[in-house]
Design a protein around this motif. Structure first.
Motif, PDB file in Angstrom:
ATOM      1  N   MET A   1     -29.109 -12.683  12.803  1.00 55.21           N
ATOM      2  CA  MET A   1     -27.679 -12.406  12.844  1.00 55.21           C
ATOM      3  C   MET A   1     -27.191 -12.476  14.290  1.00 55.21           C
ATOM      4  N   LYS A   2     -26.126 -13.249  14.537  1.00 55.52           N
ATOM      5  CA  LYS A   2     -25.561 -13.295  15.878  1.00 55.52           C
ATOM      6  C   LYS A   2     -24.512 -12.200  16.010  1.00 55.52           C
ATOM      7  N   ILE A   3     -24.712 -11.341  16.981  1.00 54.29           N
ATOM      8  CA  ILE A   3     -23.820 -10.203  17.205  1.00 54.29           C
ATOM      9  C   ILE A   3     -23.333 -10.237  18.640  1.00 54.29           C
ATOM     10  N   VAL A   4     -22.032 -10.313  18.818  1.00 50.50           N
ATOM     11  CA  VAL A   4     -21.439 -10.296  20.152  1.00 50.50           C
ATOM     12  C   VAL A   4     -21.001  -8.874  20.471  1.00 50.50           C
ATOM     13  N   VAL A   5     -21.467  -8.354  21.591  1.00 52.48           N
ATOM     14  CA  VAL A   5     -21.135  -6.988  22.012  1.00 52.48           C
ATOM     15  C   VAL A   5     -20.133  -7.064  23.160  1.00 52.48           C
ATOM     16  N   ILE A   6     -18.881  -6.736  22.871  1.00 53.73           N
ATOM     17  CA  ILE A   6     -17.834  -6.715  23.888  1.00 53.73           C
ATOM     18  C   ILE A   6     -18.002  -5.436  24.704  1.00 53.73           C
ATOM     19  N   GLY A   7     -18.098  -5.574  26.013  1.00 58.73           N
ATOM     20  CA  GLY A   7     -18.484  -4.439  26.843  1.00 58.73           C
ATOM     21  C   GLY A   7     -19.993  -4.303  26.872  1.00 58.73           C
ATOM     22  N   GLY A   8     -20.670  -5.446  26.681  1.00 66.12           N
ATOM     23  CA  GLY A   8     -22.116  -5.431  26.501  1.00 66.12           C
ATOM     24  C   GLY A   8     -22.940  -5.158  27.737  1.00 66.12           C
ATOM     25  N   THR A   9     -22.295  -5.062  28.901  1.00 66.30           N
ATOM     26  CA  THR A   9     -23.047  -4.722  30.115  1.00 66.30           C
ATOM     27  C   THR A   9     -22.827  -3.270  30.536  1.00 66.30           C
ATOM     28  N   GLY A  10     -22.034  -2.516  29.754  1.00 68.50           N
ATOM     29  CA  GLY A  10     -21.759  -1.117  30.077  1.00 68.50           C
ATOM     30  C   GLY A  10     -22.816  -0.178  29.526  1.00 68.50           C
ATOM     31  N   LEU A  11     -22.539   1.106  29.601  1.00 74.53           N
ATOM     32  CA  LEU A  11     -23.492   2.140  29.196  1.00 74.53           C
ATOM     33  C   LEU A  11     -23.963   1.951  27.754  1.00 74.53           C
ATOM     34  N   ASN A  59     -14.140  -0.520  27.458  1.00 71.63           N
ATOM     35  CA  ASN A  59     -13.279   0.607  27.822  1.00 71.63           C
ATOM     36  C   ASN A  59     -12.345   0.194  28.951  1.00 71.63           C
ATOM     37  N   SER A  60     -11.229   0.874  29.011  1.00 65.89           N
ATOM     38  CA  SER A  60     -10.228   0.568  30.018  1.00 65.89           C
ATOM     39  C   SER A  60     -10.693   1.019  31.403  1.00 65.89           C
ATOM     40  N   PRO A  61     -10.455   0.202  32.441  1.00 63.12           N
ATOM     41  CA  PRO A  61     -10.813   0.628  33.799  1.00 63.12           C
ATOM     42  C   PRO A  61      -9.920   1.746  34.315  1.00 63.12           C
ATOM     43  N   PHE A  71      -4.398  -2.013  27.933  1.00 60.20           N
ATOM     44  CA  PHE A  71      -5.748  -2.566  27.827  1.00 60.20           C
ATOM     45  C   PHE A  71      -6.178  -2.715  26.378  1.00 60.20           C
ATOM     46  N   PHE A  72      -6.099  -1.641  25.615  1.00 58.12           N
ATOM     47  CA  PHE A  72      -6.633  -1.687  24.257  1.00 58.12           C
ATOM     48  C   PHE A  72      -5.813  -2.575  23.326  1.00 58.12           C
ATOM     49  N   THR A  73      -4.504  -2.610  23.483  1.00 59.64           N
ATOM     50  CA  THR A  73      -3.702  -3.454  22.602  1.00 59.64           C
ATOM     51  C   THR A  73      -3.875  -4.936  22.948  1.00 59.64           C
ATOM     52  N   THR A  74      -3.827  -5.265  24.229  1.00 58.45           N
ATOM     53  CA  THR A  74      -3.966  -6.668  24.626  1.00 58.45           C
ATOM     54  C   THR A  74      -5.352  -7.210  24.314  1.00 58.45           C
ATOM     55  N   SER A  75      -6.374  -6.476  24.709  1.00 59.52           N
ATOM     56  CA  SER A  75      -7.738  -6.961  24.496  1.00 59.52           C
ATOM     57  C   SER A  75      -8.071  -7.058  23.007  1.00 59.52           C
ATOM     58  N   THR A  76      -7.612  -6.088  22.221  1.00 55.32           N
ATOM     59  CA  THR A  76      -7.914  -6.104  20.790  1.00 55.32           C
ATOM     60  C   THR A  76      -7.199  -7.247  20.086  1.00 55.32           C
ATOM     61  N   ARG A  77      -5.940  -7.495  20.440  1.00 57.64           N
ATOM     62  CA  ARG A  77      -5.230  -8.636  19.839  1.00 57.64           C
ATOM     63  C   ARG A  77      -5.939  -9.949  20.146  1.00 57.64           C
ATOM     64  N   ASN A  78      -6.328 -10.137  21.395  1.00 60.36           N
ATOM     65  CA  ASN A  78      -7.017 -11.368  21.779  1.00 60.36           C
ATOM     66  C   ASN A  78      -8.358 -11.506  21.053  1.00 60.36           C
TER      67      ASN A  78
END
Length: 247
Positions: A1-11, A59-61, A71-78
């Motif tokens: 299964m290919k799974i893309v993790v957005i924020g995949g370099t964070g905690l 997460n938002s900076p 941050f959350f509205t723009t990134s989620t829409r895209n």
């Protein structure tokens, strides 16, 4: 299964990528550091090709009300637009326990906006509401500090280890979409001011915790149950004492 993790370099994202890889999945860490930017849309179309599941733990900076909402509205829409184009079958988002109960808190309002976009997208989804992470204890204390005193409200507090957040999010991601949400929390419910007294002592931190019923959290006063889950939440097993041994 290919799974893309957005924020995949964070905690949480980096833990997810590791855990999913250990279970045989193709886990892709997607972040501005790896050429994927959900705010600008850069790299989204390419990384979505052949993707089965997207997990958003970004997460938002900035936690300022307007900035975090943007941050959350723009990134989620895209992100959702790219998923639709690629035919992604499951969108998983990490959110916060209490968002629906306290939309007057700016950060929580931004997460509610994010969740609503997900629910209205038509993409099968799962939302994981987590309590605060053990790893963020110091940041919470710093944000509540005035001089040498840490002002904390005497409310219920049930933090969880980041490893168990990643474990639960990963398990949800490889399962059938919930088209709803679950709550996860740590194994122990504390009084928040008492938790931070013990935590600061364990850190060897000389600051004094002051119990203040009017102390703010994310810019607002909180009540007894703002930060804790309801009945039926999935509880972790790692205690704060045990987590400190490996932190």
């Amino acid at each position: 299964m290919k799974i893309v993790v957005i924020g995949g370099t964070g905690l949480i994202g980096s833990k997810l990528v590791t855990k999913l890889g250990e279970h045989g999945h193709e886990a892709i860490a997607a972040s501005p550091n790896t050429g994927v930017n959900t705010l600008t849309g850069e790299g989204l179309a390419e990384v979505m090709k052949g993707t089965d599941v997207v997990i958003d733990v970004s997460n938002s900076p900035s936690f300022e009300d307007a900035a975090v909402l943007e941050f959350f509205t723009t990134s989620t829409r895209n992100l959702l637009a790219a998923e639709k184009e690629a035919g992604v079958g499951h969108h998983v988002a990490l959110s916060v326990v209490g968002t629906g109960r306290r939309p007057d808190i700016g950060y929580f309002a931004a997460k509610v906006a994010q969740e609503n976009l997900i629910k209205e997208s038509g993409i099968p989804f799962s939302i994981v509401h987590a309590t605060q992470f053990f790893e963020f204890g110091q940041r919470i204390a710093d944000g509540a500090t005035k001089g040498n005193e840490v002002y904390i409200a005497p409310v219920a507090f049930q933090p969880i280890a980041g490893d168990e957040v990643a474990q639960n999010v990963g398990r949800t991601a490889v399962g059938t979409p919930l088209n709803g949400s679950i709550e996860i929390a740590g194994p122990t419910r504390y009084q928040m001011d008492e938790f931070f007294r013990k935590a600061l002592a364990a850190w060897g931190d000389p600051r004094e915790v002051v119990t203040d019923p009017h102390a703010h959290y994310f810019g607002a006063e909180i009540d007894e149950l703002t930060l804790v889950p309801g009945e039926g939440a999935t509880l972790g097993q790692i205690t704060y004492k045990d987590w400190l041994k490996t932190a």
